[in-house]
Design a protein around this motif. Structure first.
Motif, short mmCIF file in Angstrom:
data_model
loop_
_atom_site.label_atom_id
_atom_site.label_comp_id
_atom_site.label_asym_id
_atom_site.label_seq_id
_atom_site.Cartn_x
_atom_site.Cartn_y
_atom_site.Cartn_z
N LYS A 40 -0.10 -11.52 -4.89
CA LYS A 40 1.02 -11.53 -3.95
C LYS A 40 0.75 -10.58 -2.78
N SER A 41 0.37 -9.37 -3.12
CA SER A 41 0.09 -8.39 -2.05
C SER A 41 -1.06 -8.85 -1.17
N THR A 42 -2.05 -9.44 -1.81
CA THR A 42 -3.20 -9.94 -1.03
C THR A 42 -2.76 -10.98 -0.02
N PRO A 80 4.66 -2.45 3.65
CA PRO A 80 3.70 -2.34 2.55
C PRO A 80 4.39 -1.98 1.23
N GLN A 81 3.69 -2.28 0.15
CA GLN A 81 4.24 -2.01 -1.18
C GLN A 81 4.51 -0.52 -1.38
N ASP A 82 3.56 0.32 -0.92
CA ASP A 82 3.78 1.77 -0.98
C ASP A 82 4.66 2.16 0.20
N LEU A 153 7.47 -8.70 3.39
CA LEU A 153 7.93 -7.54 2.63
C LEU A 153 7.32 -7.54 1.23
N ASP A 154 6.60 -6.48 0.93
CA ASP A 154 5.96 -6.37 -0.38
C ASP A 154 6.83 -5.54 -1.30
N GLU A 155 7.51 -6.21 -2.21
CA GLU A 155 8.42 -5.57 -3.17
C GLU A 155 9.36 -4.58 -2.49
N PRO A 156 10.18 -5.05 -1.56
CA PRO A 156 11.06 -4.14 -0.82
C PRO A 156 12.17 -3.55 -1.67
MG LIG Z 1 1.43 -6.13 -5.22
#
Ligand SMILES: [Mg+2]
Ligand SMILES: Nc1ncnc2c1ncn2[C@@H]1O[C@H](COP(=O)(O)OP(=O)(O)O)[C@@H](O)[C@H]1O
Lengths: 223, 374
Positions: A40-42, A80-82, A153-156
């Motif tokens: 997913k992040s990729t 980003p996720q972070d 949005l990565d895991e917002p």
């Molecule tokens: Mg991820």
């Protein structure tokens, strides 16, 4: 419109996408689900131009990524996720910091309103003392400073309280429906996905998520 | 640039105290070091007494040159006073300049011009005696030469007329240029040569260069800390390229450093009487540009600040040793001088070689950042 065609990406021998194609129209919210490590992040990083696919074409409003990276980036809002904020700066300073570097200039009042729209009211508080939910909101608010057309949005909403989750969710819904933005986001919360998304994409070989979604009658993007 | 300076100021404000400490370190460290060393040097001079029996010009000149020597601290006494102090070991030895000193020198006599007293505890007697003898010889030689030229002139009735003073001054000038009499003395009980050149003006800036290196290294730690932060992903979406973002940030640091360098220049010029020139401003400017580019590139090689701090201290110590600004330990070596990035500045020259190296590496580092994060 975002048009993804025949995307291929692999790390060493680990193929993550094999000729992935889909389209997203303005005003749509697309959910991205899959187990950890599914990619997913990729995918979001590739859509955000900060990672490159092995092959395939992506176009945003008919601008190909390959040749128009600079232009395309102006329309992208990537979370980003972070959490990507300055911990030692206050909410206000964080907003001003990124406004100075942004393609669009905004007044301090406008920046403040942006935060208030998602109920981020701790204007002067240092980012590191904010609650998890508030940090996620700030993380999102910074991304919106330059009024992007597409939000990635990565895991917002990961690991935050229900109230903040709902506030962020309804904010995203408003952005899509009232401001005609395209939103692609990942989450592990299937209730949230069901609530917000128009369509869902399941990444990975595991059919676990797909089965849940079929039961709920969501439209699934087949890949 | 203004926008980036503004964003940098936001970050600086959060650690103003520690930044101020490192920015002021070169000025404060150097001043403390110089004053301490000067005091120690003053204390380590040999106390001697001089009894003035001749009020002539030549005798006064001799006393001036003795006083100017870094080896001794001179007190003037009558003969009884001097002997009293010598007995109490307040002073190492006494030298009496007899009446008729000038007369004797001018007429070429060399015996009994000066007599001395010492005790069995006069450890520094021989080097002091040597110093005074050499000063007397220097002076009598000059006096005789002057006399000789004047006589010759009278004989040949030359057109140009020189006065005694002019000839003496000229001969002193030649002496300074040729450095003929710059001998170093040894205490009889140690092997350490007693330095005759004083704290030259470059020593102040040489010490300053070392402190500046350390402070520049510690202030460049942001390059490591910020590289690992998630915020860096956002720099792909800002209005400038990453190349220009980082370059401008380094320029912000350069400006800040130069501001404090200016304060240093003022402090050193006023309080330590350092001479100032346009040339020196360029020397300082090029030195600072080199420090900025090299320290940034160096910081890029590290991922942990702790390791970088340790490395910074080691680098600084190595340069202390090879530069010889604090203590001249190593013998002078052309290759080491060539490889030492501080050397040009310490010698009072414009830093060229290391700026070419530093700026080239910096351009490469920034270009690589631009392409890998693109
Ligand atoms: Mg991820
Ligand atoms: N830079 C990389 N180098 C090698 N493998 C990677 C890299 N980034 C991600 N991966 C691998 O790609 C897969 C997908 O990762 P990711 O997109 O982060 O998954 P998700 O976000 O769905 O949890 C994982 O197996 C991960 O190990």
């Amino acid at each position: 419109m975002l048009d993804v065609q025949s995307l291929v990406k692999s790390y060493d021998k680990n193929t993550i996408f094999h000729h992935l194609s889909f389209k997203v129209w303005p005003g749509e919210i697309i959910g991205l689900v899959g187990e950890n490590g599914a990619g997913k992040s990729t995918l979001l990083r590739i859509l955000a131009t900060i990672d490159k696919p092995d092959s395939g074409n992506i176009k945003l409003f008919d601008f190909p990524y390959e040749t128009n990276r600079k232009e395309v980036r102006k329309s992208i809002g990537y979370v980003p996720q972070d959490i990507a904020i300055w911990e030692e700066l206050s909410v206000r300073e964080n907003m001003i910091f990124f406004e100075k570097l942004s393609h669009k200039s905004k007044s301090e009042t406008q920046l403040r309103e942006l935060c208030l729209e998602m109920n981020l009211d701790k204007w002067q508080e240092q980012a590191k003392t904010l609650s998890g939910g508030m940090k996620r909101k700030l993380n999102l608010a910074i991304t919106l400073i330059h009024d992007p057309d597409i939000l990635l949005l990565d895991e917002p909403t990961v690991g935050i309280d229900l109230k903040s989750k709902i506030e962020i969710g309804s904010y995203l819904l408003k952005q899509a429906k009232e401001h005609n933005k395209m939103i692609i986001y990942t989450s592990h919360d299937m209730d949230e996905i069901n609530e917000l998304c128009d369509r869902v994409m399941c990444i990975g070989k595991d059919l676990f998520y797909e089965n849940i979604l079929v039961k709920s009658g969501k439209e699934i993007i087949s890949i | 640039m203004m926008d980036i300076l503004f964003t940098r100021l936001l970050l600086w404000r959060k650690k103003a105290i520690s930044m101020l400490f490192w920015l002021l370190l070169p000025a404060i460290g150097t001043s403390l070091f110089i004053t301490t060393v000067t005091t120690i040097k003053e204390d380590s001079r040999v106390p001697i007494g001089i009894v003035i029996g001749d009020e002539s010009e030549l005798a006064t000149q001799l006393i001036d040159s003795i006083e100017a020597s870094k080896l001794v601290r001179v007190s003037k006494y009558s003969e009884e006073e001097g002997l009293y102090n010598l007995e109490k070991h307040e002073i190492d030895s006494i030298f009496v300049i007899h009446d008729g000193f000038e007369q004797a020198i001018l007429s070429g006599k060399r015996n009994n011009l000066i007599s001395s007293y010492r005790t069995e505890l006069s450890f520094a007697y021989s080097p002091v005696k040597e110093l005074i003898v050499s000063l007397v010889q220097e002076e009598s030689g000059r006096a005789k030469a002057t006399q000789f030229i004047l006589n010759m002139k009278e004989e040949y009735n030359g057109k140009e007329s020189w006065t005694w003073d002019e000839i003496t001054d000229k001969s002193k000038e030649i002496q300074i240029d040729e450095n003929l009499l710059n001998t170093s003395f040894s205490y009889s009980n140690t092997n350490e040569p007693v330095e005759s050149p004083s704290l030259l003006s470059w020593d102040t800036w040489g010490v300053w260069a070392i402190f500046s290196l350390l402070s520049a290294l510690f202030l460049m730690d942001w390059a490591i800390r910020e590289k690992s932060l998630a915020v860096t992903t956002r720099f792909s979406f800002i209005k400038t390229t990453q190349f220009s973002y980082y370059l401008n940030n380094i320029l912000c640091y350069l400006l800040l450093f130069l501001l404090f360098d200016l304060i240093n220049v003022v402090v050193f010029t006023i309080f330590l009487n350092e001479p100032l020139s346009i040339h020196f401003i360029f020397v300082l400017l090029t030195f600072r540009i080199m420090l900025c580019s090299l320290t940034y590139c160096l910081a890029q090689c590290f991922s942990k600040t702790g390791v970088f701090y340790g490395f910074s201290i080691i680098i600084t110590l190595i340069l202390v040793v090879i530069s010889g600004t604090f203590i001249p330990i190593l013998p002078h070596n052309d290759l080491i001088d060539f490889l030492n990035p501080l050397q040009a500045f310490i010698n009072g020259n414009i830093t060229i070689l290391w700026n070419i190296i530093g700026i080239s590496i910096l351009a490469m580092v920034l270009f690589r950042k631009e392409t890998t994060n693109a």
